[in-house]
Motif scaffolding. Sequence first.
Motif, short mmCIF file in Angstrom:
data_model
loop_
_atom_site.label_atom_id
_atom_site.label_comp_id
_atom_site.label_asym_id
_atom_site.label_seq_id
_atom_site.Cartn_x
_atom_site.Cartn_y
_atom_site.Cartn_z
N SER A 1 -39.08 24.15 -3.74
CA SER A 1 -37.73 23.59 -3.82
C SER A 1 -36.81 24.24 -2.79
CB SER A 1 -37.16 23.77 -5.24
OG SER A 1 -37.76 22.87 -6.15
N LEU A 2 -36.91 25.55 -2.65
CA LEU A 2 -36.08 26.25 -1.66
C LEU A 2 -36.36 25.74 -0.26
CD1 LEU A 2 -36.34 29.89 -3.04
CD2 LEU A 2 -34.27 28.49 -2.98
N THR A 3 -37.63 25.48 0.05
CA THR A 3 -37.99 24.97 1.38
C THR A 3 -37.39 23.59 1.60
OG1 THR A 3 -40.04 26.24 1.41
CG2 THR A 3 -39.92 24.32 2.86
N ARG A 4 -37.52 22.72 0.60
CA ARG A 4 -36.97 21.37 0.76
C ARG A 4 -35.46 21.38 0.84
NH1 ARG A 4 -41.43 20.15 -2.86
NH2 ARG A 4 -40.06 20.57 -4.63
N LEU A 5 -34.82 22.23 0.04
CA LEU A 5 -33.37 22.32 0.03
C LEU A 5 -32.81 23.09 1.24
CD1 LEU A 5 -32.86 23.01 -3.77
CD2 LEU A 5 -31.96 21.02 -2.55
N ARG A 6 -33.71 23.72 1.97
CA ARG A 6 -33.34 24.47 3.18
C ARG A 6 -32.27 25.52 2.87
NH1 ARG A 6 -33.03 20.00 7.97
NH2 ARG A 6 -32.88 21.89 9.24
N THR A 7 -32.54 26.28 1.81
CA THR A 7 -31.60 27.29 1.37
C THR A 7 -32.36 28.51 0.88
OG1 THR A 7 -29.69 27.70 -0.10
CG2 THR A 7 -31.50 26.43 -1.02
N ASP A 8 -31.64 29.61 0.67
CA ASP A 8 -32.29 30.83 0.20
C ASP A 8 -32.08 31.06 -1.30
OD1 ASP A 8 -29.60 31.39 0.24
OD2 ASP A 8 -29.77 33.31 1.29
N ARG A 9 -31.31 30.17 -1.94
CA ARG A 9 -31.11 30.33 -3.39
C ARG A 9 -30.74 28.99 -4.01
NH1 ARG A 9 -26.66 30.18 0.14
NH2 ARG A 9 -24.73 29.92 -1.03
N ILE A 10 -31.14 28.83 -5.26
CA ILE A 10 -30.73 27.69 -6.09
C ILE A 10 -29.69 28.22 -7.07
CG2 ILE A 10 -31.45 25.96 -7.76
CD1 ILE A 10 -34.27 26.15 -6.44
N ASP A 11 -28.53 27.62 -7.10
CA ASP A 11 -27.43 28.16 -7.91
C ASP A 11 -27.71 28.06 -9.41
OD1 ASP A 11 -25.59 28.82 -5.69
OD2 ASP A 11 -25.61 26.66 -5.38
N LEU A 12 -28.25 26.93 -9.83
CA LEU A 12 -28.52 26.70 -11.26
C LEU A 12 -29.89 26.04 -11.35
CD1 LEU A 12 -27.29 26.85 -14.15
CD2 LEU A 12 -26.45 24.53 -13.78
N TYR A 13 -30.84 26.69 -12.01
CA TYR A 13 -32.21 26.19 -12.06
C TYR A 13 -32.61 25.93 -13.50
CZ TYR A 13 -37.15 25.64 -10.81
OH TYR A 13 -38.41 25.14 -10.60
N TYR A 14 -32.98 24.68 -13.78
CA TYR A 14 -33.37 24.26 -15.12
C TYR A 14 -34.90 24.17 -15.24
CZ TYR A 14 -28.65 22.10 -15.55
OH TYR A 14 -27.29 21.83 -15.59
N THR A 15 -35.42 24.52 -16.41
CA THR A 15 -36.73 24.04 -16.77
C THR A 15 -36.53 22.59 -17.21
OG1 THR A 15 -36.43 24.92 -19.02
CG2 THR A 15 -37.61 26.30 -17.44
#
Length: 312
Positions: free
Chosen positions: A108-122
Amino acid sequence: MADTKKIGDLDVFPLALGGNVFGWTADRDRSFEILDAYAGAGGTFLDTADQYSAWVDGNRGGESETIIGDWTTARRNRDDLVIASKGGRHPDHQGLSAPTMRAAVDASLTRLRTDRIDLYYTHFDDPSVPVEEIMTTLDELVTAGKIRQIAVSNIELDRLEASLEFSEREGTARYVAIQPHYNLVSRDTYEGERRAIAERHGLAAVPYYGLASGFLTGKYRPGANVDSVRAGGAAKHLDTERGRKVLAALDIVAEEQDKAVATIALAWLAAQPTVAAPIASARTLEQLPPLVDVDDTVLTGDQLQRLTDASA
């Protein structure tokens, strides 16, 4: 302009823009236009998932995340946004075992082109995995800086309680939000014990299906022919007394407020206990203004009660 809402330590716009349509009913160019318009209206809260939109012929999942990542990179606005994503349902990363979750987050980080996801849900619970393993893995991902805050969507109540109790007992990262199915024609999917748990543990709710697949926009009426892939799921509410009562009440309040029906439906949802920001998606630019207008809409006590009574 309404105040931002809090989810953990995140400040969010009071309407989360749903990314489920990106790469599905909205192609890349249309998605960029919608994202530009949402940001131009002050919107900062994006909701997606690694699964979106694996159900479309020719897609593999991750299309929505890729579009969002390309857009934030092109606009150089990543730090202005709160990006929420969900894991556990991508065809290549099914379930919530520790190795699967680690791989899913990295993808997901690779696709979002970012180093962090702010809010991650199961996205959906995996009962084959102990809650201790799930929560410990999420804690590791938070400690590593790959996730800022963790949250949960579809889960049985006993597993939700066990997860929260484990975090409190062991001092790990804890859920700060829950994403339930909740709207004016689907209240028992959240109200009751699920909401009571959220209240006890201080979870913010970020409801999905906030417009009941489009029914609560008011475009589904007897004899209307709506061109939408969701038309069947939305139109079924016309066959229920509750659905017809809700539409009638929405029409009255919308006229009083001089607002769109969709805006009123989302404003009712936004005013409910624990709700931080409902989720709604737009597949055209024309659909977006009534959604972001919830930021500038306050219903009176009488209007809220009218809608609550109609939807009982």
